[in-house]
Design an enzyme around this catalytic site. Structure first.
Site, PDB file in Angstrom:
ATOM      1  N   ASP A 150       0.815  -1.221   0.000  1.00  0.00           N
ATOM      2  CA  ASP A 150       0.000   0.000   0.000  1.00  0.00           C
ATOM      3  C   ASP A 150       0.849   1.273   0.000  1.00  0.00           C
ATOM      4  OD1 ASP A 150       0.924  -0.524   2.571  1.00  0.00           O
ATOM      5  OD2 ASP A 150      -1.054  -0.736   3.461  1.00  0.00           O
ATOM      6  N   ASN A 159      -7.435  -1.967  14.296  1.00  0.00           N
ATOM      7  CA  ASN A 159      -8.848  -2.184  13.957  1.00  0.00           C
ATOM      8  C   ASN A 159      -9.022  -3.435  13.093  1.00  0.00           C
ATOM      9  OD1 ASN A 159      -7.808  -1.423  11.520  1.00  0.00           O
ATOM     10  ND2 ASN A 159      -9.097   0.377  11.234  1.00  0.00           N
ATOM     11  N   HIS A 189      -7.335  -4.107  10.292  1.00  0.00           N
ATOM     12  CA  HIS A 189      -7.078  -3.969   8.846  1.00  0.00           C
ATOM     13  C   HIS A 189      -5.846  -4.766   8.426  1.00  0.00           C
ATOM     14  CE1 HIS A 189      -4.493  -0.011   9.282  1.00  0.00           C
ATOM     15  NE2 HIS A 189      -3.726  -1.068   9.350  1.00  0.00           N
ATOM     16  N   GLU A 246      -9.745  -1.566   5.260  1.00  0.00           N
ATOM     17  CA  GLU A 246     -10.328  -1.214   6.551  1.00  0.00           C
ATOM     18  C   GLU A 246     -11.598  -2.027   6.814  1.00  0.00           C
ATOM     19  OE1 GLU A 246      -8.475   0.453   8.336  1.00  0.00           O
ATOM     20  OE2 GLU A 246      -7.721   2.306   7.447  1.00  0.00           O
TER      21      GLU A 246
HETATM   22  C1  F6R Z   1       1.610  -1.422   6.054  1.00  0.00           C
HETATM   23  C2  F6R Z   1       0.279  -2.013   6.186  1.00  0.00           C
HETATM   24  C3  F6R Z   1      -0.510  -1.901   7.433  1.00  0.00           C
HETATM   25  C4  F6R Z   1       0.283  -2.271   8.687  1.00  0.00           C
HETATM   26  C5  F6R Z   1      -0.580  -2.149   9.950  1.00  0.00           C
HETATM   27  C6  F6R Z   1       0.236  -2.363  11.206  1.00  0.00           C
HETATM   28  O1  F6R Z   1       2.133  -1.658   4.760  1.00  0.00           O
HETATM   29  O2  F6R Z   1      -0.184  -2.570   5.253  1.00  0.00           O
HETATM   30  O3  F6R Z   1      -1.656  -2.702   7.334  1.00  0.00           O
HETATM   31  O4  F6R Z   1       0.754  -3.574   8.562  1.00  0.00           O
HETATM   32  O5  F6R Z   1      -1.162  -0.893  10.012  1.00  0.00           O
HETATM   33  O6  F6R Z   1       1.147  -1.321  11.323  1.00  0.00           O
HETATM   34  P1  F6R Z   1       2.322  -1.369  12.395  1.00  0.00           P
HETATM   35  O7  F6R Z   1       3.208  -2.488  12.002  1.00  0.00           O
HETATM   36  O8  F6R Z   1       3.029  -0.033  12.250  1.00  0.00           O
HETATM   37  O9  F6R Z   1       1.690  -1.561  13.719  1.00  0.00           O
END
Ligand code: F6R
Length: 255
Positions: A77, A148, A150, A155
């Site tokens: 992403d 959450n 995701h 989301e």
């Molecule tokens: C990042 C991504 C997000 C993260 C998630 C957890 O490329 O796709 O879904 O994996 O937000 O983020 P962290 O690791 O910073 O807690």
């Protein structure tokens, strides 16, 4: 501790460092096996705090002789709008944590662009899907999980059939990124993300989670109902998932 079921392995490590070393070893083994079969390997990569230690371990392996010359990668992403040279961009993250430190060929590193005008996005997203297919598909996809639930920027409420697309970011996701951006008002409201159906096509998925903050959502994702309200719960339907967590995450997880 390891808990293994038909399609899922759940591994608990004593520390985040050990968890990262395990994931880096798994990736290095995959590269080696594919090399022995005479082909390169295709990785799906994540950004964020969770995989940062994995990239450190992989860079160390490179300094000790591991080559990444035959690896193709697709990132999950990117924020939109987002200039790729901005320090908060996932492009910058990948270059500084990994790509600039190893011998990957830049033309084999696929990232979603943050600065394309709206009218080009649909075409860019379908070209991304095509590039994944042309590469032979993702061998191993690295994933983190949002508080959450995701995965990538998919989301709660996202269709399990979703493909790479422009999406609105959840308030929780924006709040979690606020510190990095120096305030919530600076966090983009949208992102471009690989879809859930795209992620589910990866042959193998490694889902990492560290720390207490991820315990309850991870537990729900693995043991609760499979629902679009909790995107990571879709992983219950994947044939080959390895969940890698540290002790802190597992402590809350097992309660
Ligand atoms: C990042 C991504 C997000 C993260 C998630 C957890 O490329 O796709 O879904 O994996 O937000 O983020 P962290 O690791 O910073 O807690």
């Amino acid at each position: 501790m390891t808990i293994e079921t038909k399609n899922r392995k759940v591994l608990e490590f004593g520390s985040y460092q050990q968890a990262c070393e395990y994931v880096a070893d798994t990736i290095a083994n995959l590269i080696r096996n594919r090399h022995q079969e005479g082909r390169g390997c295709v990785l799906g990569l994540a950004t964020g705090a969770t995989p940062a230690g994995v990239y450190k371990c992989l860079v160390k392996k490179h300094r000790e002789g591991q080559t990444f010359a035959h690896v193709t990668s697709f990132n999950l992403d990117e924020y939109w709008p987002m200039n790729m040279i901005n320090p908060q961009s996932f492009n910058t993250y990948m270059r500084s944590h990994f790509f600039d430190e190893v011998d990957m060929k830049i033309q084999n590193t696929y990232l979603l662009p943050g600065m394309e005008p709206l009218e080009n996005i649909q075409q860019i997203c379908s070209a991304y899907e095509d590039a994944i297919e042309t590469s032979g598909g993702i061998d191993t996809q690295l994933l983190g999980i949002g508080r959450n639930g995701h995965i990538a920027f998919n989301e709660p409420g996202t269709s399990f059939q979703s493909r790479t697309e422009l999406v609105d970011l959840h308030e929780q996701t924006r709040k979690d990124a606020a510190a990095t951006f120096g305030g919530l008002e600076n966090v983009p409201r949208q992102g471009i993300t690989m879809g859930i159906a795209t992620i589910m096509q990866a042959r193998k998925i490694i889902l990492m989670a560290n720390g207490k903050a991820k315990s309850s959502v991870l537990y729900q994702a693995l043991h609760g109902p499979v629902t679009e309200e909790l995107p990571a719960s879709v992983l219950q339907l994947h044939p080959d998932v390895t969940v890698v967590m540290d002790k802190e995450c597992a402590a809350g997880f097992l309660k």
